[in-house]
Design an enzyme around this catalytic site. Structure first.
Site, mmCIF file in Angstrom:
data_model
loop_
_atom_site.group_PDB
_atom_site.id
_atom_site.type_symbol
_atom_site.label_atom_id
_atom_site.label_comp_id
_atom_site.label_asym_id
_atom_site.label_seq_id
_atom_site.Cartn_x
_atom_site.Cartn_y
_atom_site.Cartn_z
ATOM 1 N N HIS A 168 -7.962 9.634 -1.338
ATOM 2 C CA HIS A 168 -7.310 9.418 -0.085
ATOM 3 C C HIS A 168 -8.128 9.997 1.197
ATOM 4 C CE1 HIS A 168 -2.816 9.086 1.223
ATOM 5 N NE2 HIS A 168 -3.599 8.853 2.553
ATOM 6 N N TYR A 188 2.714 10.113 -0.402
ATOM 7 C CA TYR A 188 3.840 9.334 0.433
ATOM 8 C C TYR A 188 5.121 9.896 -0.308
ATOM 9 C CZ TYR A 188 0.175 6.605 2.779
ATOM 10 O OH TYR A 188 -1.036 6.058 3.083
ATOM 11 N N ASP A 202 0.904 -1.087 -0.248
ATOM 12 C CA ASP A 202 0.181 0.082 -0.072
ATOM 13 C C ASP A 202 0.826 1.087 0.091
ATOM 14 O OD1 ASP A 202 -2.895 1.333 0.724
ATOM 15 O OD2 ASP A 202 -1.270 2.255 1.707
#
Length: 286
Positions: free
Chosen positions: A119, A57, A52
């Site tokens: 998200h 990120y 994931d």
């Protein structure tokens, strides 16, 4: 996707089809790109087959490189990434998807992507419905196998159903023994939406020294982290613990040789707290 060792799977709704997702996966939140490459390689070596990541990120490239260099075929790895808040909207989502695919290694290397997630709902922007419509089109075009969301409250989930005709396949939310999200889990269960836990260990902290969890761990000869991961699995959550330490990566995967009793599950359920949330509330984060 080929079955891996003894990791159970959950079924994700994908239109008229279902997609099997490993219930235990590996997360790379807050991991630098070069560290993510090493950590994902180690995770795959240990036996994880679900990875994931997310655009925000900033480690999709390292994650994709690790998968490309693994001895395990791409088709046997379940790969997830996410569209970030600033990229929401119908056209913007499709562009963001293309950009994520390129960072992960390109169409030939990673498509179809296994799972694409929104998200955050970012309700003030009011773009998550159009974003989801774009994702459904990507799925129906064969570019991604299943689509879902993160951090959605029941009212956000219901609106997607009302305006697109479909619920998302999965809802990834903050979920750990001190914040168990019963209302969200109940809504998802009633509507065929899988639940996935981020920060499944409560980001460490005092949860790892909790006397109830410590007592269960001592009786079983396991660590508190292993007990928490096992709890997630037994109550039906998909769980994606994160670590960059090889010993911890292996430890978090070593949770299939024991079971929690009903008394254990009851004791852990009693740890839930109304003020246990660590991250932001979905209605306040944009």
């Amino acid at each position: 996707m080929a079955e891996n060792t003894n990791v159970p799977t959950v079924s994700l709704s994908a239109g008229s089809e279902t997609v099997e997702m490993p219930q235990l996966g590996f997360g790379v939140w807050q991991v630098e790109d070069d560290q993510a490459a090493d950590a994902v390689r180690e995770a795959i070596k240990v036996g994880y087959r679900s990875i994931d990541t997310a655009k925000v990120y900033e480690n999709e490239a390292g994650t994709g490189a690790a998968i490309a260099s693994a001895d395990v075929p791409r088709r046997d790895i379940f790969l997830t990434t996410k569209v970030w808040n600033e990229d929401q909207g119908y056209e913007a989502t499709k562009k963001a998807f293309d950009a994520s695919i390129e960072r992960l290694g390109g169409k030939d290397a990673v498509e179809p992507l296994d799972l694409y997630l929104i998200h955050w709902p970012t309700p003030e922007k009011d773009t998550y419905v159009e974003t989801f419509k774009a994702m459904l089109e990507l799925r129906d075009a064969g570019r991604v196998r299943a689509v879902g969301v993160c951090n959605f409250e029941p009212e956000h989930l219901q609106r997607l159903k009302d305006e697109t005709g479909e619920f998302p396949a999965i809802n990834q939310v903050e979920l750990h023994p001190k914040f168990q999200q019963k209302a969200v889990r109940d809504f998802c269960s009633a509507n065929g939406i899988a639940v996935e836990a981020w920060s499944p260990l409560g980001q460490g902290g005092d949860i790892l020294t909790n006397p109830v969890l410590d007592g269960i761990a001592e009786r079983l000869g396991k660590t508190v982290a292993q007990v928490i991961i096992r709890w997630h699995l037994q109550i039906g959550n998909v769980v994606i613990p994160k670590s960059v330490t090889p010993s911890r990566i292996a430890e978090n995967f070593d949770v299939f040789d024991f079971e929690l009793t009903e008394d254990d599950l009851f004791a852990i359920s009693d740890l839930d707290s109304s003020d246990g949330r660590i991250g932001p509330h979905p209605n306040d984060f944009n």
